[in-house]
Design a protein around this motif. Structure first.
Motif, mmCIF file in Angstrom:
data_model
loop_
_atom_site.group_PDB
_atom_site.id
_atom_site.type_symbol
_atom_site.label_atom_id
_atom_site.label_comp_id
_atom_site.label_asym_id
_atom_site.label_seq_id
_atom_site.Cartn_x
_atom_site.Cartn_y
_atom_site.Cartn_z
ATOM 1 N N GLY A 244 0.793 -1.226 0.000
ATOM 2 C CA GLY A 244 0.000 0.000 0.000
ATOM 3 C C GLY A 244 0.825 1.275 0.000
ATOM 4 N N ALA A 245 1.939 1.275 0.752
ATOM 5 C CA ALA A 245 2.768 2.489 0.823
ATOM 6 C C ALA A 245 3.324 2.851 -0.553
ATOM 7 C CB ALA A 245 3.906 2.279 1.817
ATOM 8 N N GLU A 246 3.801 1.860 -1.264
ATOM 9 C CA GLU A 246 4.346 2.114 -2.602
ATOM 10 C C GLU A 246 3.236 2.486 -3.591
ATOM 11 O OE1 GLU A 246 7.601 0.646 -0.467
ATOM 12 O OE2 GLU A 246 5.592 -0.213 -0.627
ATOM 13 N N LEU A 247 2.070 1.907 -3.414
ATOM 14 C CA LEU A 247 0.932 2.257 -4.264
ATOM 15 C C LEU A 247 0.594 3.739 -4.106
ATOM 16 C CD1 LEU A 247 -1.319 0.810 -6.104
ATOM 17 C CD2 LEU A 247 -2.768 1.029 -4.084
ATOM 18 N N ILE A 248 0.534 4.205 -2.858
ATOM 19 C CA ILE A 248 0.244 5.613 -2.581
ATOM 20 C C ILE A 248 1.368 6.500 -3.113
ATOM 21 C CG2 ILE A 248 -0.081 7.318 -0.758
ATOM 22 C CD1 ILE A 248 -1.399 5.061 0.890
ATOM 23 N N LEU A 249 2.602 6.050 -2.914
ATOM 24 C CA LEU A 249 3.759 6.814 -3.390
ATOM 25 C C LEU A 249 3.687 7.040 -4.899
ATOM 26 C CD1 LEU A 249 6.500 8.069 -2.647
ATOM 27 C CD2 LEU A 249 7.529 5.827 -3.037
ATOM 28 N N GLY A 250 3.351 5.996 -5.631
ATOM 29 C CA GLY A 250 3.227 6.128 -7.075
ATOM 30 C C GLY A 250 2.088 7.049 -7.475
ATOM 31 N N ALA A 251 0.970 6.979 -6.724
ATOM 32 C CA ALA A 251 -0.177 7.839 -7.029
ATOM 33 C C ALA A 251 0.159 9.305 -6.784
ATOM 34 C CB ALA A 251 -1.378 7.414 -6.191
#
Length: 335
Positions: A153-160
């Protein structure tokens, strides 16, 4: 004999009437009459060189048809506001249509139309505009998740979040040639594609290069998902989207995910710079083709664009997805 003379004189008189009518129009009136009637030739003599290169008859028709599909046929228009800034004059018109009203603006400078924009549309999302791009983006995410069976989730948010500076700055730089009155269409297309590549790929590289393959993959997924949501909102406001948007957003998520996992893999193997250059070139080619399609709608160009995205993503993911699935994850997320 009189009939013969009449047949000769009448077309001549009508031609003079049409010429005098067109010449009597102001640039803004010509733009609005062309938009109302769908006759691009009415405004063509009034377009600046840049607008002639950009606002082709095909693009004019595509834009007009999209608005008619959403709001219905155009019943009339009226001038609501005028603004003057430096040597530019901006005229705002309310378009009265069958299923609602919207506003367009015409920018004029030196007796030529320099810009035409649709603005202040009421927020009335269409089902197709929201459904197809969102479905395509989330389908791309679900396919990758179903294979990995991992979620970061952290990387998903980072990419967004990475999409925010791209949306704020990239269009400004892409618009510089138009601001400088550059009219060469080939240059404009290549410039637009290159700037997209130079803004997006280095940022993705910096934020994914030192992560595990699985986590790097999710940086790209997050970026692609956020982009899909942005496209869906735009499409819903501008008249909806077709099933083609589903394919495009699916490929976009998969492509962005493949680039970030490729960056992580290459960086750990001492080839990070080479990977970044390769993805910039690939992205440049893809976005240049997509930009060309907007100027000259072509099924062949669209197919080549999608095939190129799919080929690049497939080659990378075929090799790196199995490694990302079995790799041990590091305990801490690096921001």
């Amino acid at each position: 004999m009189k009939w013969r003379k009449l047949c000769f004189v009448l077309p001549f008189v009508l031609s003079l009437f049409l010429i005098s009518y067109v010449s009597a129009l102001t640039p803004q009136d010509a733009m609005m009459e062309a938009f109302k009637t769908g006759n691009h030739s009415v405004v063509e003599p009034y377009l600046s060189p840049t607008m002639k290169a950009i606002f082709s008859e095909k693009l004019f028709t595509t834009t007009r048809n999209a608005l008619i599909e959403k709001y219905g046929s155009i019943e009339g228009y009226r001038l609501t506001k005028e603004e003057k800034e430096n040597r530019y004059e901006v005229y705002y018109y309310q378009i009265n249509a069958e299923r609602g009203n919207y506003t367009v603006s015409v920018t004029v400078k030196g007796g030529k139309v320099k810009g035409f924009h649709v603005s202040a549309l009421p927020f009335a999302p269409t089902a197709s505009g929201l459904l197809y791009p969102l479905l395509g983006a989330f389908l791309g995410f679900l396919v990758l998740w179903a294979y990995l069976r991992k979620f970061h989730g952290a990387e998903l948010i980072l990419g967004a979040v990475l999409l925010i500076p791209v949306l704020l700055l990239q269009p400004l730089v892409q618009g510089l040639p138009k601001f400088l009155n550059v009219t060469n269409l080939v240059f404009l297309i290549l410039w637009t594609g290159l700037i997209a590549a130079l803004f997006q790929e280095p940022l993705k590289y910096y934020l994914s290069r030192d992560k595990t393959l699985g986590k790097a993959l999710y940086v790209g997924i997050g970026f692609g998902l956020a982009e899909g949501i942005y496209v869906a909102i735009n499409a819903s406001l501008l008249g909806g989207a077709s099933w083609i948007a589903l394919i495009e957003r699916f490929l976009s998520v998969v492509f962005h995910a493949s680039t970030t996992v490729f960056f992580a893999y290459s960086y750990r193997n001492g080839k990070g710079r080479e990977a970044l250059i390769a993805m910039i070139l690939a992205h440049w080619a893809i976005d240049s083709l997509a930009t060309y399609w907007h100027y000259n709608v072509s099924t062949l160009v669209l197919a080549i664009t999608y095939a190129l995205m799919l080929a690049i993503a497939a080659v990378i993911l075929f090799k790196l997805l199995p490694a990302a699935k079995t790799e041990n994850e590091e305990p801490a997320v690096k921001w």
